[in-house]
Write a protein that holds these residues in place. Structure first.
Motif, PDB file in Angstrom:
ATOM      1  N   MET A 171      -6.372  -7.860  -6.000  1.00 11.25           N
ATOM      2  CA  MET A 171      -6.191  -7.692  -7.442  1.00 11.25           C
ATOM      3  C   MET A 171      -6.485  -8.939  -8.258  1.00 11.25           C
ATOM      4  O   MET A 171      -6.812  -8.845  -9.438  1.00 11.25           O
ATOM      5  CB  MET A 171      -4.761  -7.223  -7.730  1.00 11.25           C
ATOM      6  N   LYS A 172      -6.306 -10.105  -7.656  1.00  9.29           N
ATOM      7  CA  LYS A 172      -6.470 -11.321  -8.417  1.00  9.29           C
ATOM      8  C   LYS A 172      -7.950 -11.533  -8.743  1.00  9.29           C
ATOM      9  O   LYS A 172      -8.801 -11.449  -7.860  1.00  9.29           O
ATOM     10  CB  LYS A 172      -5.948 -12.516  -7.607  1.00  9.29           C
ATOM     11  N   ALA A 178       3.641  -1.507   0.161  1.00  5.95           N
ATOM     12  CA  ALA A 178       2.511  -2.404  -0.060  1.00  5.95           C
ATOM     13  C   ALA A 178       1.214  -1.788   0.451  1.00  5.95           C
ATOM     14  O   ALA A 178       0.156  -1.879  -0.204  1.00  5.95           O
ATOM     15  CB  ALA A 178       2.767  -3.742   0.627  1.00  5.95           C
ATOM     16  N   THR A 179       1.267  -1.130   1.600  1.00  7.70           N
ATOM     17  CA  THR A 179       0.085  -0.467   2.148  1.00  7.70           C
ATOM     18  C   THR A 179      -0.371   0.674   1.249  1.00  7.70           C
ATOM     19  O   THR A 179      -1.578   0.875   1.036  1.00  7.70           O
ATOM     20  CB  THR A 179       0.385   0.062   3.563  1.00  7.70           C
ATOM     21  N   ALA A 180       0.592   1.423   0.696  1.00  3.58           N
ATOM     22  CA  ALA A 180       0.253   2.522  -0.210  1.00  3.58           C
ATOM     23  C   ALA A 180      -0.408   1.994  -1.484  1.00  3.58           C
ATOM     24  O   ALA A 180      -1.350   2.613  -2.007  1.00  3.58           O
ATOM     25  CB  ALA A 180       1.509   3.322  -0.549  1.00  3.58           C
ATOM     26  N   ILE A 181       0.064   0.859  -1.984  1.00  3.69           N
ATOM     27  CA  ILE A 181      -0.545   0.252  -3.173  1.00  3.69           C
ATOM     28  C   ILE A 181      -1.988  -0.149  -2.873  1.00  3.69           C
ATOM     29  O   ILE A 181      -2.898   0.082  -3.679  1.00  3.69           O
ATOM     30  CB  ILE A 181       0.276  -0.968  -3.634  1.00  3.69           C
ATOM     31  N   ALA A 182      -2.207  -0.744  -1.695  1.00  2.00           N
ATOM     32  CA  ALA A 182      -3.558  -1.155  -1.312  1.00  2.00           C
ATOM     33  C   ALA A 182      -4.479   0.062  -1.189  1.00  2.00           C
ATOM     34  O   ALA A 182      -5.632   0.034  -1.650  1.00  2.00           O
ATOM     35  CB  ALA A 182      -3.523  -1.931   0.002  1.00  2.00           C
ATOM     36  N   GLY A 183      -3.980   1.138  -0.576  1.00  2.00           N
ATOM     37  CA  GLY A 183      -4.786   2.348  -0.449  1.00  2.00           C
ATOM     38  C   GLY A 183      -5.108   2.964  -1.800  1.00  2.00           C
ATOM     39  O   GLY A 183      -6.226   3.440  -2.039  1.00  2.00           O
ATOM     40  N   LEU A 184      -4.131   2.943  -2.698  1.00  2.00           N
ATOM     41  CA  LEU A 184      -4.349   3.477  -4.037  1.00  2.00           C
ATOM     42  C   LEU A 184      -5.391   2.652  -4.786  1.00  2.00           C
ATOM     43  O   LEU A 184      -6.267   3.194  -5.485  1.00  2.00           O
ATOM     44  CB  LEU A 184      -3.019   3.482  -4.792  1.00  2.00           C
ATOM     45  N   TRP A 185      -5.324   1.349  -4.627  1.00  2.00           N
ATOM     46  CA  TRP A 185      -6.311   0.464  -5.270  1.00  2.00           C
ATOM     47  C   TRP A 185      -7.714   0.773  -4.767  1.00  2.00           C
ATOM     48  O   TRP A 185      -8.673   0.814  -5.541  1.00  2.00           O
ATOM     49  CB  TRP A 185      -5.939  -0.985  -4.985  1.00  2.00           C
ATOM     50  N   ARG A 186      -7.842   0.986  -3.465  1.00  3.87           N
ATOM     51  CA  ARG A 186      -9.146   1.317  -2.888  1.00  3.87           C
ATOM     52  C   ARG A 186      -9.665   2.652  -3.416  1.00  3.87           C
ATOM     53  O   ARG A 186     -10.853   2.792  -3.722  1.00  3.87           O
ATOM     54  CB  ARG A 186      -9.038   1.381  -1.363  1.00  3.87           C
ATOM     55  N   LEU A 226       0.285 -10.719  -0.689  1.00  4.67           N
ATOM     56  CA  LEU A 226      -0.983 -10.727   0.042  1.00  4.67           C
ATOM     57  C   LEU A 226      -1.974  -9.746  -0.565  1.00  4.67           C
ATOM     58  O   LEU A 226      -3.152 -10.083  -0.765  1.00  4.67           O
ATOM     59  CB  LEU A 226      -0.718 -10.380   1.512  1.00  4.67           C
ATOM     60  N   ILE A 227      -1.504  -8.555  -0.877  1.00  4.54           N
ATOM     61  CA  ILE A 227      -2.383  -7.553  -1.486  1.00  4.54           C
ATOM     62  C   ILE A 227      -2.831  -7.998  -2.874  1.00  4.54           C
ATOM     63  O   ILE A 227      -4.007  -7.852  -3.242  1.00  4.54           O
ATOM     64  CB  ILE A 227      -1.655  -6.195  -1.556  1.00  4.54           C
ATOM     65  N   TYR A 228      -1.905  -8.561  -3.628  1.00  6.75           N
ATOM     66  CA  TYR A 228      -2.251  -9.009  -4.973  1.00  6.75           C
ATOM     67  C   TYR A 228      -3.302 -10.119  -4.925  1.00  6.75           C
ATOM     68  O   TYR A 228      -4.255 -10.119  -5.710  1.00  6.75           O
ATOM     69  CB  TYR A 228      -0.998  -9.500  -5.698  1.00  6.75           C
ATOM     70  N   ALA A 244       8.730 -10.839  -0.436  1.00  8.36           N
ATOM     71  CA  ALA A 244       7.711  -9.999  -1.078  1.00  8.36           C
ATOM     72  C   ALA A 244       6.304 -10.385  -0.633  1.00  8.36           C
ATOM     73  O   ALA A 244       5.336 -10.157  -1.354  1.00  8.36           O
ATOM     74  CB  ALA A 244       7.831 -10.113  -2.596  1.00  8.36           C
ATOM     75  N   ASP A 245       6.190 -10.948   0.570  1.00  2.00           N
ATOM     76  CA  ASP A 245       4.901 -11.444   1.042  1.00  2.00           C
ATOM     77  C   ASP A 245       3.845 -10.350   1.160  1.00  2.00           C
ATOM     78  O   ASP A 245       2.657 -10.602   0.930  1.00  2.00           O
ATOM     79  CB  ASP A 245       5.068 -12.135   2.402  1.00  2.00           C
ATOM     80  N   SER A 246       4.264  -9.131   1.541  1.00  2.00           N
ATOM     81  CA  SER A 246       3.293  -8.039   1.694  1.00  2.00           C
ATOM     82  C   SER A 246       2.611  -7.729   0.366  1.00  2.00           C
ATOM     83  O   SER A 246       1.391  -7.519   0.313  1.00  2.00           O
ATOM     84  CB  SER A 246       3.998  -6.788   2.222  1.00  2.00           C
TER      85      SER A 246
END
Length: 207
Positions: free
Chosen positions: A205-206, A32-40, A199-201, A194-196
């Motif tokens: 992303m939303k 989840a952290t990697a997805i957030a970093g990739l989004w940034r 939270l990112i979504y 799947a809370d992590s």
């Protein structure tokens, strides 16, 4: 001696199961952290490429929450995520950086994608992880054997003897409950949620 030996086996098994559960929880959090970093990182790309890749990354995250997680809880390895990953990687490979800053950003984005892919692979590997069958052959009959052995203790006071057997049975039941609850990280009431990802979504992303 038999009870002490069984107690050591059960205690070490409980520690091992808890360690595995914590490890899988860290893997989920890491993905989840990697997805957030990739989004940034995608925020530094030109608008057309940024919007296109973020759409795919958002779809991948939504797929994890609503499709992959229910499948994992049923013991099935989800496969839909492969298509999302391939689409995202194809867009990364097509992009041609035009400045030194874009080259550095693109290299970091590729590294972030690799970290996300590795975390995903580890998450899927843990779907069917659990104690081997031979351990259950030791744990369950062993617990019953300990209770039966406790009945053979020469205790004159029947009430005290009953308390002793009840306390031992309760302790064994608690240890087995912990092992059974945490043995499969994605199963049961103690399953990793799947809370992590949610939270990112919701926060990134939303729209």
């Amino acid at each position: 001696s038999a009870m002490v030996l069984y107690g050591l086996v059960a205690a070490l098994t409980a520690v091992s199961v808890w360690s595995k559960y914590s490890q899988v929880s860290d893997i989920v959090s890491g993905e989840a952290t990697a997805i957030a970093g990739l989004w940034r990182n995608l925020g530094g790309y030109p608008q057309r490429e940024r919007e296109s890749m973020r759409d795919v990354l958002g779809g991948y995250t939504n797929q994890i929450i609503h499709e992959a997680w229910p499948e994992q809880r049923q013991g099935r390895i989800p496969r839909a995520g492969v298509e999302w990953m391939d689409r995202f990687l194809a867009q990364l490979h097509v992009f041609e950086p035009t400045s030194e800053a874009q080259k550095l950003l693109h290299a970091e984005t590729l590294s972030a994608f690799t970290r996300m892919h590795e975390a995903r692979r580890q998450r899927l590997d843990a779907v069917n992880s659990g104690l081997p069958g031979v351990m259950w052959v030791v744990l369950l009959p062993g617990a019953m054997g300990c209770v039966l052995l406790s009945l053979l203790f020469p205790v004159e006071d029947a009430r005290f003897h009953a308390i002793l057997v009840t306390a031992l049975s309760g302790f064994l039941a608690m240890v087995l409950f912990v092992i059974i609850s945490l043995d499969r990280p994605y199963y049961g009431a103690m399953a990793i949620p799947a809370d992590s990802y949610q939270l990112i979504y919701d926060q990134l992303m939303k729209r």
